[in-house]
Design an enzyme around this catalytic site. Sequence first.
Site, PDB file in Angstrom:
ATOM      1  N   ASN A   9      20.599  -0.060 -16.718  1.00 12.67           N
ATOM      2  CA  ASN A   9      21.138   0.516 -15.480  1.00 12.67           C
ATOM      3  C   ASN A   9      19.987   0.616 -14.483  1.00 12.67           C
ATOM      4  OD1 ASN A   9      22.195   2.115 -13.456  1.00 12.67           O
ATOM      5  ND2 ASN A   9      22.337   3.975 -14.708  1.00 12.67           N
ATOM      6  N   LYS A  11      20.103   1.590 -11.477  1.00 12.35           N
ATOM      7  CA  LYS A  11      20.280   2.685 -10.511  1.00 12.35           C
ATOM      8  C   LYS A  11      20.004   2.158  -9.092  1.00 12.35           C
ATOM      9  CE  LYS A  11      18.995   5.841 -14.144  1.00 12.35           C
ATOM     10  NZ  LYS A  11      18.586   7.194 -14.504  1.00 12.35           N
ATOM     11  N   HIS A  92      28.319   8.505 -15.122  1.00 12.99           N
ATOM     12  CA  HIS A  92      26.892   8.773 -15.357  1.00 12.99           C
ATOM     13  C   HIS A  92      26.578  10.195 -14.888  1.00 12.99           C
ATOM     14  CE1 HIS A  92      22.548   8.547 -15.071  1.00 12.99           C
ATOM     15  NE2 HIS A  92      22.609   7.489 -15.858  1.00 12.99           N
ATOM     16  N   GLU A  94      24.236  11.358 -13.275  1.00 14.10           N
ATOM     17  CA  GLU A  94      23.783  11.459 -11.877  1.00 14.10           C
ATOM     18  C   GLU A  94      24.979  11.472 -10.926  1.00 14.10           C
ATOM     19  OE1 GLU A  94      20.949   8.238 -12.018  1.00 14.10           O
ATOM     20  OE2 GLU A  94      19.661   9.453 -13.311  1.00 14.10           O
ATOM     21  N   GLU A 163      24.450  10.371 -23.353  1.00 17.47           N
ATOM     22  CA  GLU A 163      23.180  10.515 -22.647  1.00 17.47           C
ATOM     23  C   GLU A 163      22.901  11.991 -22.384  1.00 17.47           C
ATOM     24  OE1 GLU A 163      22.149   6.745 -20.354  1.00 17.47           O
ATOM     25  OE2 GLU A 163      23.542   7.838 -19.095  1.00 17.47           O
ATOM     26  N   GLY A 169      15.236  10.026 -17.980  1.00 13.52           N
ATOM     27  CA  GLY A 169      14.071   9.911 -17.105  1.00 13.52           C
ATOM     28  C   GLY A 169      12.967  10.916 -17.385  1.00 13.52           C
ATOM     29  N   SER A 208      15.714   7.976 -21.945  1.00 10.14           N
ATOM     30  CA  SER A 208      14.301   7.695 -22.268  1.00 10.14           C
ATOM     31  C   SER A 208      14.125   6.735 -23.441  1.00 10.14           C
ATOM     32  CB  SER A 208      13.535   9.008 -22.508  1.00 10.14           C
ATOM     33  OG  SER A 208      13.476   9.761 -21.325  1.00 10.14           O
TER      34      SER A 208
END
Length: 251
Positions: A9, A11, A92, A94, A163, A169, A208
């Site tokens: 991904n 992003k 996701h 985010e 996730e 991240g 990660s």
Amino acid sequence: MNLPYIVGNWKMNGLRATLAEARAIDRAAARYPKVEMALAPPATLISRMREVVQTIDVGGQDCHVAENGAYTGDISAAMLKDAGAEFAIVGHSERRQSYGESDETVRAKATSALDAGLSVIVCVGETEAQRDAGEALNIVTAQVAASVPQGDDIAPRLSLAYEPVWAIGTGRVPSVDDVEAMHRAIRETLVAAYGKPGKDVRILYGGSVKPDNAAELLSADEVGGALVGGASLTAESFIGIVEAVSPAEAE
Ligand code: PEP
């Protein structure tokens, strides 16, 4: 039996020049016939990426619930398909956090993606506070139950991505035991939702994943692949993950 599925991904990263990384990943893919690979670039690069890769899948990072209409700035699943995408990521963290997407919205997006002829990767995951409170399993299985699309014959085109929000991240990853416990619980939820076909839905781990931790994380029970953010931006690190999962075959 599904092959491991490694999905990158990108992003909001990637310009035309970055397609060189996608090309390099695609060239390398020939040496890894026992792994399926995919990249989800920003929407601006989907059609260009589709034109320069042969082996790997190309997908979108999100889609709108509607097929078209007055939704400035949004992109529908039909548009992703038209641009050459094979799949869409939905839900996701985010998107859930920055745009307030609920499980209901994620399910509607997933349904829209399937209706457009795409496969779909539905993302779920707990926050650090939820894990610390001992609620991770309950929160995530409830997200799965409420976010996956309903209906028959869906399972073959569905993947789940677990996730943990606190692992995205950050360089931090859950223990293999915790990953296994979560993936088993997700499997039970999928079987409750779809019956026997729920046993074949891929459950990816994301958060990660790097070349040096991929082998351990992906050898965990019920882990069918990885959703990779930062380490998918270069061919070197993305293929490093693939190599850790299943070493290259001689050409
Ligand atoms: C992600 O955002 O889906 C992700 C897993 O990111 P990272 O690999 O950078 O943690």
